[in-house]
Scaffold this active site. Structure first.
Site, PDB file in Angstrom:
ATOM      1  N   LYS A  24       7.366 -17.329 -11.318  1.00 57.85           N
ATOM      2  CA  LYS A  24       6.611 -16.141 -11.464  1.00 57.85           C
ATOM      3  C   LYS A  24       5.202 -16.553 -12.346  1.00 57.85           C
ATOM      4  O   LYS A  24       5.380 -17.374 -13.141  1.00 57.85           O
ATOM      5  CB  LYS A  24       7.473 -15.339 -12.870  1.00 57.85           C
ATOM      6  CG  LYS A  24       6.742 -13.938 -12.928  1.00 57.85           C
ATOM      7  CD  LYS A  24       7.502 -13.025 -14.000  1.00 57.85           C
ATOM      8  CE  LYS A  24       6.669 -11.907 -14.676  1.00 57.85           C
ATOM      9  NZ  LYS A  24       7.201 -11.460 -15.906  1.00 57.85           N
ATOM     10  N   PRO A  82      -2.708 -11.838  10.113  1.00 62.28           N
ATOM     11  CA  PRO A  82      -3.012 -11.697  11.458  1.00 62.28           C
ATOM     12  C   PRO A  82      -3.164 -10.204  11.844  1.00 62.28           C
ATOM     13  O   PRO A  82      -2.441  -9.417  11.156  1.00 62.28           O
ATOM     14  CB  PRO A  82      -1.801 -12.264  12.338  1.00 62.28           C
ATOM     15  CG  PRO A  82      -0.962 -12.194  11.242  1.00 62.28           C
ATOM     16  CD  PRO A  82      -1.348 -12.622   9.887  1.00 62.28           C
ATOM     17  N   ASP A  83      -4.130  -9.785  12.899  1.00 64.31           N
ATOM     18  CA  ASP A  83      -4.006  -8.323  13.109  1.00 64.31           C
ATOM     19  C   ASP A  83      -3.049  -8.283  14.062  1.00 64.31           C
ATOM     20  O   ASP A  83      -3.212  -8.640  15.459  1.00 64.31           O
ATOM     21  CB  ASP A  83      -5.380  -7.979  13.710  1.00 64.31           C
ATOM     22  CG  ASP A  83      -5.793  -6.690  13.878  1.00 64.31           C
ATOM     23  OD1 ASP A  83      -4.852  -6.054  14.628  1.00 64.31           O
ATOM     24  OD2 ASP A  83      -6.544  -6.069  13.470  1.00 64.31           O
ATOM     25  N   ASN A 126       0.824  -1.314   0.053  1.00 66.47           N
ATOM     26  CA  ASN A 126       0.010   0.103  -0.094  1.00 66.47           C
ATOM     27  C   ASN A 126       1.022   1.477   0.016  1.00 66.47           C
ATOM     28  O   ASN A 126       2.313   1.321   0.121  1.00 66.47           O
ATOM     29  CB  ASN A 126      -0.890  -0.232   1.442  1.00 66.47           C
ATOM     30  CG  ASN A 126      -0.154  -0.004   2.535  1.00 66.47           C
ATOM     31  OD1 ASN A 126       0.453   0.760   2.911  1.00 66.47           O
ATOM     32  ND2 ASN A 126      -0.514  -1.348   3.095  1.00 66.47           N
TER      33      ASN A 126
HETATM   34  N1  CTP Z   1      -3.468  -3.183  12.193  1.00 64.45           N
HETATM   35  C1  CTP Z   1      -2.556  -4.309  12.670  1.00 64.45           C
HETATM   36  N2  CTP Z   1      -2.518  -5.536  11.923  1.00 64.45           N
HETATM   37  C2  CTP Z   1      -3.385  -5.705  10.676  1.00 64.45           C
HETATM   38  C3  CTP Z   1      -4.320  -4.471  10.379  1.00 64.45           C
HETATM   39  C4  CTP Z   1      -4.333  -3.340  11.091  1.00 64.45           C
HETATM   40  O1  CTP Z   1      -1.905  -4.187  13.513  1.00 64.45           O
HETATM   41  N3  CTP Z   1      -3.401  -6.638  10.339  1.00 64.45           N
HETATM   42  C5  CTP Z   1      -3.408  -2.102  13.009  1.00 64.45           C
HETATM   43  C6  CTP Z   1      -3.002  -0.860  12.312  1.00 64.45           C
HETATM   44  O2  CTP Z   1      -1.601  -0.616  12.287  1.00 64.45           O
HETATM   45  C7  CTP Z   1      -3.638   0.119  12.906  1.00 64.45           C
HETATM   46  C8  CTP Z   1      -5.056  -0.517  13.442  1.00 64.45           C
HETATM   47  O3  CTP Z   1      -4.811  -1.929  13.259  1.00 64.45           O
HETATM   48  O4  CTP Z   1      -3.154   0.741  13.995  1.00 64.45           O
HETATM   49  C9  CTP Z   1      -6.140  -0.045  12.238  1.00 64.45           C
HETATM   50  O5  CTP Z   1      -5.671  -0.431  10.943  1.00 64.45           O
HETATM   51  P1  CTP Z   1      -6.654   0.012   9.675  1.00 64.45           P
HETATM   52  O6  CTP Z   1      -6.018  -0.546   8.509  1.00 64.45           O
HETATM   53  O7  CTP Z   1      -7.233   1.403   9.968  1.00 64.45           O
HETATM   54  O8  CTP Z   1      -7.867  -1.198  10.181  1.00 64.45           O
HETATM   55  P2  CTP Z   1      -8.087  -2.520   9.664  1.00 64.45           P
HETATM   56  O9  CTP Z   1      -7.974  -3.190  11.165  1.00 64.45           O
HETATM   57  O10 CTP Z   1      -7.574  -3.061   8.713  1.00 64.45           O
HETATM   58  O11 CTP Z   1      -9.716  -2.728   9.528  1.00 64.45           O
HETATM   59  P3  CTP Z   1     -10.336  -2.302   7.986  1.00 64.45           P
HETATM   60  O12 CTP Z   1      -9.339  -2.432   7.027  1.00 64.45           O
HETATM   61  O13 CTP Z   1     -11.728  -2.851   8.106  1.00 64.45           O
HETATM   62  O14 CTP Z   1     -10.582  -0.817   8.135  1.00 64.45           O
END
Ligand code: CTP
Length: 398
Positions: A288, A305-306, A211
């Site tokens: 590729k 993972p979040d 991104n």
């Molecule tokens: N974040 C994270 N890991 C991910 C996605 C997000 O640690 N896989 C963290 C980002 O660093 C930020 C927060 O979560 O602090 C929110 O990120 P954002 O991109 O706004 O939200 P998402 O959780 O990805 O939700 P959406 O895309 O549905 O808005």
């Protein structure tokens, strides 16, 4: 345990006096507090304690020579002078004080003292008569006038049998003095983890999903935390930015690498600023992918993972976990939802899109927590980072 001197860079100069043996204990306590200690010895110091002892305690090769081609090929003396955040000479003999006062540069230690922009501290140690000598006292005055900080000497019985002023301060007292000199600021003693930049999710050996995140906001926060006295670990995806001085950077590519790096950091607080890719290909192709063969249509995407939620919900959770919410619409409502869903202490909501936030030098942030929200305004990212750190100072005091 928080290492108060974590990653702080100290040159310890040891000169030739009987108190040199105490320098070994000083190295040990500084290293235990997390400092990186580079020992530099004069020739005379080697008569009292061996470089090998100090190398074992500091974990770094001891430097002794000014004109040593092999040492210069590694970190040269000018580079070393710039590397230091503080130069401590302990023990500092009458002769070394005289040479410092004269601005001599005829060995490695005095040359470093001339070349370093870092503050210089000395811990004099000598016979009481030598200390009382008019020439030594004149040198002392000169050094103090030039900004050198002098610790001690203490009074007491001396190795030569005399009693009087001239003993080097004890290693623990010097350690405390160095800590006070290096660690100031409201977040002193705290360790903060910051994630920054984008992640890259490999599709095949030549392609990835990523991104537009530049990492500027996260790097500005790391710098502001450092300025407030915190020790800072920055876990960063690929960016074009230089790591702020004094900050430890761990460079990663993918979201999974970023999570693993974060899990290895024992922090008091975390700020998740990274723009983590939400998805990755279930498996990166080894070769590729060919568009003609329709390979690119066959990619199976799985959720990453979040990172911030995983850390916030783990048993080893830092005391404070703060996230960002990058939103194109309904920034505050979405930020509040993320605060609850991820189990965070606060969320910084920022509007993205229409040229705002990604890659720019400015941003607009709202601080959202359980008690409401505060507009931190629209400003340069460095200014917002300082405003954010001011809030953290309040938060961490409660
Ligand atoms: N974040 C994270 N890991 C991910 C996605 C997000 O640690 N896989 C963290 C980002 O660093 C930020 C927060 O979560 O602090 C929110 O990120 P954002 O991109 O706004 O939200 P998402 O959780 O990805 O939700 P959406 O895309 O549905 O808005």
């Amino acid at each position: 345990m928080t290492q108060v001197l974590s990653q702080r860079r100290v040159i310890l100069g040891i000169t030739g006096g009987i108190a040199a043996y105490k320098a070994a204990e000083l190295v040990r306590t500084l290293v235990r507090a997390g400092a990186q200690v580079q020992v530099v010895m004069t020739k005379a110091a080697e008569a009292f304690v061996t470089p090998l002892t100090l190398q074992a305690l500091s974990g770094r090769e001891v430097k002794t020579e000014l004109l040593d081609p092999s040492a210069e090929a590694g970190m040269g003396h000018i580079e070393l002078a710039r590397w230091a955040e503080l130069l401590l000479i302990a023990p500092c003999t009458a002769d070394t004080m005289a040479r410092l006062a004269q601005g001599r540069g005829d060995d490695l230690l005095t040359t470093l003292a001339l070349a370093t922009p870092a503050p210089i501290h000395i811990a004099p140690a000598m016979n009481q008569q030598m200390w009382a000598q008019a020439s030594t006292q004149a040198n002392l005055t000169t050094l103090i006038q030039r900004g050198v900080t002098v610790h001690g000497p203490a009074a007491g019985e001396q190795a030569c049998g005399d009693v009087g002023l001239g003993r080097m301060l004890e290693p623990e007292a010097l350690h405390q003095a160095i800590e006070a000199a290096l660690v100031s600021g409201a977040l002193a003693g705290q360790h903060w983890l910051v994630t920054a930049g984008p992640t890259r999710e490999a599709i095949d050996p030549v392609r990835y999903l990523s991104n537009h995140s530049s990492g500027k906001m996260g790097y500005a926060i790391a710098r502001a935390l450092r300025d407030a006295g915190a020790s800072v670990t920055l876990v960063s995806g690929p960016t074009q930015l230089d790591c702020p001085d004094g900050v430890t950077r761990i460079s990663v590519d993918s979201a999974r690498d970023m999570l693993q790096a974060c899990q290895g950091v024992n922090a008091d607080g975390m700020i998740a600023c990274a723009a983590v890719a939400d998805f990755r290909p279930a498996e990166a192709a080894q070769t590729k992918l060919k568009k003609g063969e329709g390979d690119l249509n066959q990619i199976t995407w799985v959720e990453n993972p979040d990172i911030v939620a995983t850390i916030a919900q783990s048993p080893a959770r830092p005391r404070w976990v703060i996230g960002f919410a990058a939103e194109t619409d309904n920034a505050l409502a979405n930020a509040r939802a993320k605060l609850l869903r991820k189990g965070l202490d606060a969320v910084l909501a920022n509007q993205v899109g229409d040229g705002v936030a990604f890659g720019t030098d400015d941003n607009h942030l709202h601080w959202v927590d359980a008690s409401g929200d505060t507009d931190l305004g629209h400003a340069a990212k460095s200014v917002l980072a300082d405003a954010l750190v001011q809030r953290l100072i309040t938060l961490t005091k409660d």
